[in-house]
Write an enzyme that holds these catalytic residues in place. Structure first.
Site, short mmCIF file in Angstrom:
data_model
loop_
_atom_site.label_atom_id
_atom_site.label_comp_id
_atom_site.label_asym_id
_atom_site.label_seq_id
_atom_site.Cartn_x
_atom_site.Cartn_y
_atom_site.Cartn_z
N THR A 24 -6.21 2.99 -6.65
CA THR A 24 -7.46 2.77 -5.91
C THR A 24 -8.50 3.81 -6.30
OG1 THR A 24 -6.19 1.76 -4.16
CG2 THR A 24 -8.43 2.49 -3.59
N SER A 71 0.85 -1.20 0.00
CA SER A 71 0.00 0.00 0.00
C SER A 71 0.88 1.25 0.00
CB SER A 71 -0.87 -0.01 1.26
OG SER A 71 -1.34 1.28 1.55
C1 LIG Z 1 -6.12 -2.81 7.36
C2 LIG Z 1 -6.45 -2.61 5.91
C3 LIG Z 1 -5.84 -1.58 5.21
C4 LIG Z 1 -6.10 -1.41 3.86
N1 LIG Z 1 -5.43 -0.43 3.19
C5 LIG Z 1 -5.62 -0.30 1.86
C6 LIG Z 1 -4.87 0.65 1.12
O1 LIG Z 1 -4.02 1.33 1.67
N2 LIG Z 1 -5.13 0.76 -0.20
C7 LIG Z 1 -6.06 -0.02 -0.83
O2 LIG Z 1 -6.27 0.12 -2.03
N3 LIG Z 1 -6.77 -0.94 -0.15
C8 LIG Z 1 -6.57 -1.11 1.16
N4 LIG Z 1 -7.27 -2.06 1.83
C9 LIG Z 1 -8.18 -2.95 1.09
C10 LIG Z 1 -7.44 -4.20 0.61
O3 LIG Z 1 -6.58 -3.92 -0.46
C11 LIG Z 1 -8.42 -5.28 0.11
O4 LIG Z 1 -9.22 -4.72 -0.90
C12 LIG Z 1 -9.32 -5.85 1.20
O5 LIG Z 1 -8.62 -5.98 2.42
C13 LIG Z 1 -9.86 -7.22 0.76
O6 LIG Z 1 -10.76 -7.72 1.68
P1 LIG Z 1 -10.35 -8.80 2.81
O7 LIG Z 1 -9.67 -8.04 3.90
O8 LIG Z 1 -11.67 -9.36 3.23
O9 LIG Z 1 -9.46 -9.83 2.17
C14 LIG Z 1 -7.02 -2.26 3.20
C15 LIG Z 1 -7.65 -3.27 3.91
C16 LIG Z 1 -7.37 -3.47 5.25
C17 LIG Z 1 -8.03 -4.60 5.97
#
Ligand SMILES: Cc1cc2nc3c(=O)[nH]c(=O)nc-3n(C[C@H](O)[C@H](O)[C@H](O)COP(=O)(O)O)c2cc1C
Ligand SMILES: *[C@@H]1O[C@H](CO)[C@@H](O)[C@H](O)[C@H]1NC(C)=O
Ligand SMILES: *[C@@H]1O[C@H](CO)[C@@H](O)[C@H](O)[C@H]1NC(C)=O
Ligand SMILES: *[C@@H]1O[C@H](CO)[C@@H](O)[C@H](O)[C@H]1NC(C)=O
Ligand SMILES: *[C@@H]1O[C@H](CO)[C@@H](O)[C@H](O)[C@H]1NC(C)=O
Ligand SMILES: *[C@@H]1O[C@H](CO)[C@@H](O)[C@H](O)[C@H]1NC(C)=O
Length: 388
Positions: free
Chosen positions: A201, A150
């Site tokens: 994103t 990220s």
């Molecule tokens: C703690 C956390 C931080 C996240 N930070 C980002 C991020 O910085 N950028 C982004 O595009 N998605 C972010 N996401 C989304 C993840 O890329 C992903 O789409 C998502 O976690 C998928 O779902 P899951 O946790 O059920 O596997 C984040 C998710 C979590 C849980």
């Protein structure tokens, strides 16, 4: 008789007659709260399934840090649905098929990996381990799976790139900053550090209503640009030679628009249900695309994530035409054990995927299509473009 039934239903003698299903973070497979010592880690080999990592992290991390990882948007209905929806798609195993040589090998944008799943970008890996994203990058390198850090990582872009093993391919996530100087610099740094693709994103014009995390004072603003449009996307692509893949596509219309704008790939996601509560789960979006415009899956490379916790979840997304499946929270939780935990998760999931493919009767993952699925009632709820 009828009155008697009504009496039974409404009387206190039938507690729970109308009770809602309890909300489960992870199913009860014997590794429940009592099995995890608060503030300590159990042995890694006591982990038998991916959801076990959530139980461990919940007891190991403090409430504030755990809430940041765990949070969904608002009432977390979309979060819950992203987990539960997979059980509504039934698998249709075929039998008497030689499944001795199943390979998980997958090519993503011409790069070879050993599995069709990857580590999705998630912010602040430092909340579980001081080496933060370095563990995720090293485990991905050792196992040769894709990782995309990220932009809001604990470690710097260059620090993460520096731990790559020779030949390791990583993508990088990008938030579009309103500060154009910063945006240009972020893109340049990602490219210079050797990342091979960018997930930009697009599901967060503004930060979501994240009730759970807000109780612990996590900042509610992200540096994202609410003015970002398809035209800005084109301008962004002009800034780099790397493939720029929109992450957060949630409708067939946007999938088609992405192709029209020449996107080299799309990433179905609702940001782990952290942005808009009651948004469709990415599995439902994949079904929506399959029903309305199945050509999307052959015209562009489709990534997806959201609620994936089992080998069968991956098989279902692949059968719909998704080519690479991401996991967010599970990998973040596995990092409480450090790099070893992340690698353990990868091995566990590879093993599960192989066993599940074998029992499904799929000798080669490339054969997967919707004939292996019974989409059942979900089809009745698909959004139809032609009747819109
Ligand atoms: C703690 C956390 C931080 C996240 N930070 C980002 C991020 O910085 N950028 C982004 O595009 N998605 C972010 N996401 C989304 C993840 O890329 C992903 O789409 C998502 O976690 C998928 O779902 P899951 O946790 O059920 O596997 C984040 C998710 C979590 C849980
Ligand atoms: C599996 O691999 C072995 C060894 O390479 C080979 O002999 C066998 O024919 C293969 N089976 C199938 C079904 O491909
Ligand atoms: C899968 O890829 C690895 C290298 O990443 C290779 O050693 C192995 O032979 C491949 N397996 C098959 C069945 O192609
Ligand atoms: C939780 O731990 C973090 C360090 O990771 C610390 O900054 C924070 O103050 C702690 N919060 C609580 C509520 O203990
Ligand atoms: C914009 O970003 C650049 C590069 O990161 C930084 O030097 C500058 O201070 C930022 N400008 C504003 C107004 O925040
Ligand atoms: C991107 O570059 C192409 C080709 O150089 C150009 O035609 C187009 O106008 C540019 N788009 C934007 C939005 O900058």
């Amino acid at each position: 008789m009828r009155a008697a039934i009504l009496f039974f239903l409404f009387s206190a003698s039938a507690p729970g007659a109308f009770a809602v299903t309890p909300f489960l973070n992870e199913p009860d497979t014997g590794f429940n709260d009592g099995a995890v010592p608060t503030g300590q880690l159990p042995t890694l080999n006591s982990i038998k399934a991916i959801p076990d990592f959530e139980a461990v992290a919940r007891h190991f991390m403090n409430v504030s840090d755990y809430a940041y990882y765990r949070t969904g948007a608002a009432g977390e209905f979309a979060y819950r649905r992203s987990l539960e929806i997979f059980s509504q798609v039934k698998l249709r195993p075929r039998t008497l098929i030689d499944v001795t040589n199943i390979s998980l090998n997958t090519t993503i944008f011409g790069h070879k990996f050993t599995a069709p799943f990857f580590i999705a970008p998630a912010a602040r890996a430092g909340l579980t381990h001081p080496r933060a994203e370095l563990n995720l990058a090293e485990a991905a390198g050792a196992e040769n799976i894709l990782y995309a850090p990220s932009l809001s990582a604990t470690k710097k872009i260059e620090e993460i790139a520096a731990v790559a093993v020779p030949g390791q391919v990583m993508f990088h996530q990008l938030y579009v900053s309103r500060n154009k100087t910063k945006l240009a610099s972020d893109v340049k740094r990602i490219e210079a550090a050797g990342f091979k693709g960018i997930f930009v994103t697009v599901d967060n014009p503004v930060h979501g209503v994240r009730t759970r995390e807000s109780r612990y004072g996590w900042p509610s603003t992200t540096d994202s640009d609410p003015e970002f449009t398809w035209e800005s996307y084109q301008a962004l692509r002009n800034m780099t030679s790397l493939p720029v893949i929109p992450k957060g596509i949630q409708s067939v219309e946007d999938a088609l628009l992405a192709i029209k704008h020449g996107a080299p790939g799309i990433y179905l996601s609702n940001h782990g249900a952290r942005q808009l509560d009651t948004s469709q789960s990415p599995l439902e979006v994949a079904i929506e695309i399959h029903e309305n415009a199945p050509e999307v899956f052959s015209e562009t490379f489709v990534f997806a994530d959201g609620g994936v916790r089992y080998g069968t979840d991956i098989l279902k997304l692949l059968a719909l035409g998704v080519k690479a499946v991401g996991l967010g929270r599970p990998f973040m939780y596995s990092n409480v054990f450090g790099r070893e935990g992340v690698q353990y998760l990868i091995d566990l999931l590879k093993e599960e995927l192989t066993v599940d493919a074998s029992n499904l009767g799929v000798a080669d993952l490339k054969q997967l299509d919707t004939k292996w699925l019974n989409l059942g009632r979900l089809l009745a709820f698909v959004y139809r473009l032609d009747t819109a």
